[in-house]
Write a protein that holds these residues in place. Structure first.
Motif, PDB file in Angstrom:
ATOM      1  N   MET A   1       0.816  -1.215   0.000  1.00  0.00           N
ATOM      2  CA  MET A   1       0.000   0.000   0.000  1.00  0.00           C
ATOM      3  C   MET A   1       0.848   1.264   0.000  1.00  0.00           C
ATOM      4  O   MET A   1       2.034   1.245   0.329  1.00  0.00           O
ATOM      5  N   SER A   2       0.194   2.372  -0.344  1.00  0.00           N
ATOM      6  CA  SER A   2       0.799   3.698  -0.275  1.00  0.00           C
ATOM      7  C   SER A   2      -0.122   4.601   0.528  1.00  0.00           C
ATOM      8  O   SER A   2      -1.313   4.710   0.217  1.00  0.00           O
ATOM      9  N   PHE A   3       0.410   5.217   1.578  1.00  0.00           N
ATOM     10  CA  PHE A   3      -0.339   6.178   2.392  1.00  0.00           C
ATOM     11  C   PHE A   3       0.252   7.562   2.138  1.00  0.00           C
ATOM     12  O   PHE A   3       1.429   7.792   2.433  1.00  0.00           O
ATOM     13  N   THR A   4      -0.533   8.469   1.580  1.00  0.00           N
ATOM     14  CA  THR A   4      -0.030   9.806   1.278  1.00  0.00           C
ATOM     15  C   THR A   4      -0.799  10.859   2.053  1.00  0.00           C
ATOM     16  O   THR A   4      -2.010  10.759   2.244  1.00  0.00           O
ATOM     17  N   GLY A   5      -0.083  11.883   2.494  1.00  0.00           N
ATOM     18  CA  GLY A   5      -0.709  12.964   3.245  1.00  0.00           C
ATOM     19  C   GLY A   5       0.336  13.703   4.056  1.00  0.00           C
ATOM     20  O   GLY A   5       1.496  13.289   4.150  1.00  0.00           O
ATOM     21  N   ASN A   6      -0.077  14.809   4.651  1.00  0.00           N
ATOM     22  CA  ASN A   6       0.829  15.616   5.457  1.00  0.00           C
ATOM     23  C   ASN A   6       1.098  14.949   6.799  1.00  0.00           C
ATOM     24  O   ASN A   6       0.368  14.037   7.212  1.00  0.00           O
ATOM     25  N   PRO A   7       2.137  15.388   7.521  1.00  0.00           N
ATOM     26  CA  PRO A   7       2.439  14.797   8.834  1.00  0.00           C
ATOM     27  C   PRO A   7       1.274  14.968   9.803  1.00  0.00           C
ATOM     28  O   PRO A   7       0.506  15.930   9.721  1.00  0.00           O
ATOM     29  N   GLY A   8       1.159  14.012  10.732  1.00  0.00           N
ATOM     30  CA  GLY A   8       0.166  14.124  11.784  1.00  0.00           C
ATOM     31  C   GLY A   8      -1.250  13.821  11.374  1.00  0.00           C
ATOM     32  O   GLY A   8      -2.200  14.204  12.065  1.00  0.00           O
ATOM     33  N   THR A   9      -1.436  13.114  10.255  1.00  0.00           N
ATOM     34  CA  THR A   9      -2.794  12.806   9.785  1.00  0.00           C
ATOM     35  C   THR A   9      -3.199  11.358  10.075  1.00  0.00           C
ATOM     36  O   THR A   9      -4.208  10.889   9.551  1.00  0.00           O
ATOM     37  N   GLY A  10      -2.416  10.650  10.868  1.00  0.00           N
ATOM     38  CA  GLY A  10      -2.834   9.325  11.317  1.00  0.00           C
ATOM     39  C   GLY A  10      -2.322   8.156  10.498  1.00  0.00           C
ATOM     40  O   GLY A  10      -2.813   7.027  10.665  1.00  0.00           O
ATOM     41  N   LYS A  11      -1.333   8.361   9.648  1.00  0.00           N
ATOM     42  CA  LYS A  11      -0.871   7.285   8.768  1.00  0.00           C
ATOM     43  C   LYS A  11      -0.300   6.102   9.560  1.00  0.00           C
ATOM     44  O   LYS A  11      -0.581   4.943   9.243  1.00  0.00           O
ATOM     45  N   THR A  12       0.500   6.388  10.582  1.00  0.00           N
ATOM     46  CA  THR A  12       1.094   5.298  11.363  1.00  0.00           C
ATOM     47  C   THR A  12       0.026   4.526  12.131  1.00  0.00           C
ATOM     48  O   THR A  12       0.059   3.285  12.185  1.00  0.00           O
ATOM     49  N   THR A  13      -0.943   5.243  12.709  1.00  0.00           N
ATOM     50  CA  THR A  13      -2.026   4.578  13.441  1.00  0.00           C
ATOM     51  C   THR A  13      -2.833   3.674  12.519  1.00  0.00           C
ATOM     52  O   THR A  13      -3.169   2.529  12.877  1.00  0.00           O
ATOM     53  N   VAL A  14      -3.141   4.154  11.319  1.00  0.00           N
ATOM     54  CA  VAL A  14      -3.904   3.341  10.372  1.00  0.00           C
ATOM     55  C   VAL A  14      -3.089   2.129   9.937  1.00  0.00           C
ATOM     56  O   VAL A  14      -3.644   1.029   9.759  1.00  0.00           O
ATOM     57  N   ALA A  15      -1.777   2.281   9.797  1.00  0.00           N
ATOM     58  CA  ALA A  15      -0.923   1.137   9.446  1.00  0.00           C
ATOM     59  C   ALA A  15      -1.004   0.055  10.530  1.00  0.00           C
ATOM     60  O   ALA A  15      -1.071  -1.141  10.228  1.00  0.00           O
ATOM     61  N   LEU A  16      -1.021   0.466  11.790  1.00  0.00           N
ATOM     62  CA  LEU A  16      -1.132  -0.497  12.891  1.00  0.00           C
ATOM     63  C   LEU A  16      -2.457  -1.253  12.829  1.00  0.00           C
ATOM     64  O   LEU A  16      -2.504  -2.470  13.004  1.00  0.00           O
ATOM     65  N   ARG A  17      -3.536  -0.523  12.572  1.00  0.00           N
ATOM     66  CA  ARG A  17      -4.853  -1.180  12.505  1.00  0.00           C
ATOM     67  C   ARG A  17      -4.964  -2.046  11.251  1.00  0.00           C
ATOM     68  O   ARG A  17      -5.589  -3.106  11.271  1.00  0.00           O
ATOM     69  N   MET A  18      -4.354  -1.613  10.158  1.00  0.00           N
ATOM     70  CA  MET A  18      -4.365  -2.405   8.935  1.00  0.00           C
ATOM     71  C   MET A  18      -3.642  -3.725   9.165  1.00  0.00           C
ATOM     72  O   MET A  18      -4.080  -4.781   8.692  1.00  0.00           O
ATOM     73  N   ALA A  19      -2.548  -3.671   9.910  1.00  0.00           N
ATOM     74  CA  ALA A  19      -1.819  -4.900  10.234  1.00  0.00           C
ATOM     75  C   ALA A  19      -2.708  -5.852  11.032  1.00  0.00           C
ATOM     76  O   ALA A  19      -2.684  -7.071  10.822  1.00  0.00           O
ATOM     77  N   GLY A  20      -3.511  -5.298  11.948  1.00  0.00           N
ATOM     78  CA  GLY A  20      -4.431  -6.125  12.721  1.00  0.00           C
ATOM     79  C   GLY A  20      -5.470  -6.797  11.847  1.00  0.00           C
ATOM     80  O   GLY A  20      -5.797  -7.981  12.040  1.00  0.00           O
ATOM     81  N   ILE A  21      -5.993  -6.044  10.878  1.00  0.00           N
ATOM     82  CA  ILE A  21      -6.980  -6.605   9.950  1.00  0.00           C
ATOM     83  C   ILE A  21      -6.358  -7.719   9.109  1.00  0.00           C
ATOM     84  O   ILE A  21      -6.939  -8.802   8.945  1.00  0.00           O
TER      85      ILE A  21
END
Length: 312
Positions: free
Chosen positions: A78-98
């Motif tokens: 996957m590719s997560f694009t956006g400015n800093p502080g928009t939750g990319k790392t948190t979403v990566a953690l939840r995606m790993a759980g899924i």
């Protein structure tokens, strides 16, 4: 209802003819991961919708595998694009759980790295560094933040290209045991993909993270304060609304990250205000309440008036 299994003639694989969708959904319990994502992150409706779509796709893919209808293992990078502080790392953690709950990764952990973790400083240093990180990430997710820094064409002696070649090889040859998420600013990531088409061809899902609105940033501040057992007074809340509007116009603003840093400094000023008067009896509300003066002392308001660096 699950019907008896049958064997397909071509592969000899035992296939289930029918599966109870609700039971399958509840068995993997991805609903709890999605609910956790909703609790952790304010707003980001487009991102949450995209993650639900990916989760649904993978659930159907899991069912197709049980029915012996899947012809190959899906590409999950996957590719997560956006400015800093928009939750990319948190979403990566939840995606790993899924991914883990659905059986697409063995362990479901996330290894978060930047260029410095992958690229060496001299000949022969990059390959072992990159391979060691990949070894740690196997069975889970490798999250590469600011991935475009891997590619520095202006420096002929840069070793980033070696790391890229190793990553591309592993992303293809071991995609059944590793998911790679590349993250960074949208415009820079687009240039990175143009310069490295091998990455683009291996990325199955692109998720864009929008900036937070002023109201969402205020809600994030409230959420952070509640977690730390603080709260704004009425005047402080109004002052923080002004703070958000001023801070967003100044350099190095990074959404929720800037809000967290701002609240850390607000708490320092609150503590200093409290301790400056030792001859008092404190109540719990005294130490929980953030007052307007704790917010208004920020350098951000000085910058808004034409001076300072805007980071206070």
């Amino acid at each position: 209802m699950t019907r008896p299994a049958t064997k397909t003639e071509e592969s000899g694989v035992t296939a289930v003819e029918a599966i109870d969708l609700r039971k399958e959904f509840e068995a993997v319990d991805i609903a709890s991961v999605l609910a956790q994502l909703d609790r952790e992150l304010i707003g980001l409706a487009p991102v949450k919708t995209r993650i639900r779509e990916i989760a649904s796709l993978l659930l159907v893919e899991r069912i197709r595998q049980k029915m012996a209808l899947a012809t190959s293992f899906p590409t999950l990078h996957m590719s997560f694009t956006g400015n800093p502080g928009t939750g990319k790392t948190t979403v990566a953690l939840r995606m790993a759980g899924i991914l883990h709950r659905l059986g697409f990764v063995r362990r479901g952990h996330v290894i978060s790295v930047t260029r410095d973790d992958l690229v060496g400083q001299y000949i022969g240093h990059t390959a072992p560094k990159t391979k060691e990180i990949l070894k740690k990430a196997m069975g889970g997710v490798l999250f590469i933040d600011e991935a475009y820094y891997l590619y520095r064409p202006e420096n002929e002696r840069d070793y980033g290209q070696e790391a890229i070649e190793i990553l591309l090889q592993v992303m293809e040859s071991q995609r059944e045991d590793l998911v790679v998420i590349l993250a960074g600013y949208g415009e820079r990531m687009e240039k990175f993909f143009q310069s490295n088409p091998g990455f683009r061809s291996r990325i199955a899902h692109h998720v864009d993270f929008p900036d937070y609105s002023d109201d969402e940033l205020l809600a994030i501040a409230d959420l952070m304060l509640v977690a730390q057992k603080y709260h704004f007074s009425s005047d402080a809340r109004s002052a923080f609304v002004r703070y958000i509007a001023a801070r967003k116009t100044q350099p190095l603003f990074s959404n929720a990250r800037s809000i967290r840093n701002a609240l850390d400094r607000v708490r320092l000023r609150q503590a200093n205000r409290i301790v400056s008067n030792l001859d008092r009896i404190l109540t719990s509300d005294d130490v929980m309440s953030i007052e307007a003066e704790d917010v208004l002392a920020s350098r951000v308001f000085v910058v808004a008036a034409g001076a300072g660096d805007g980071t206070g």
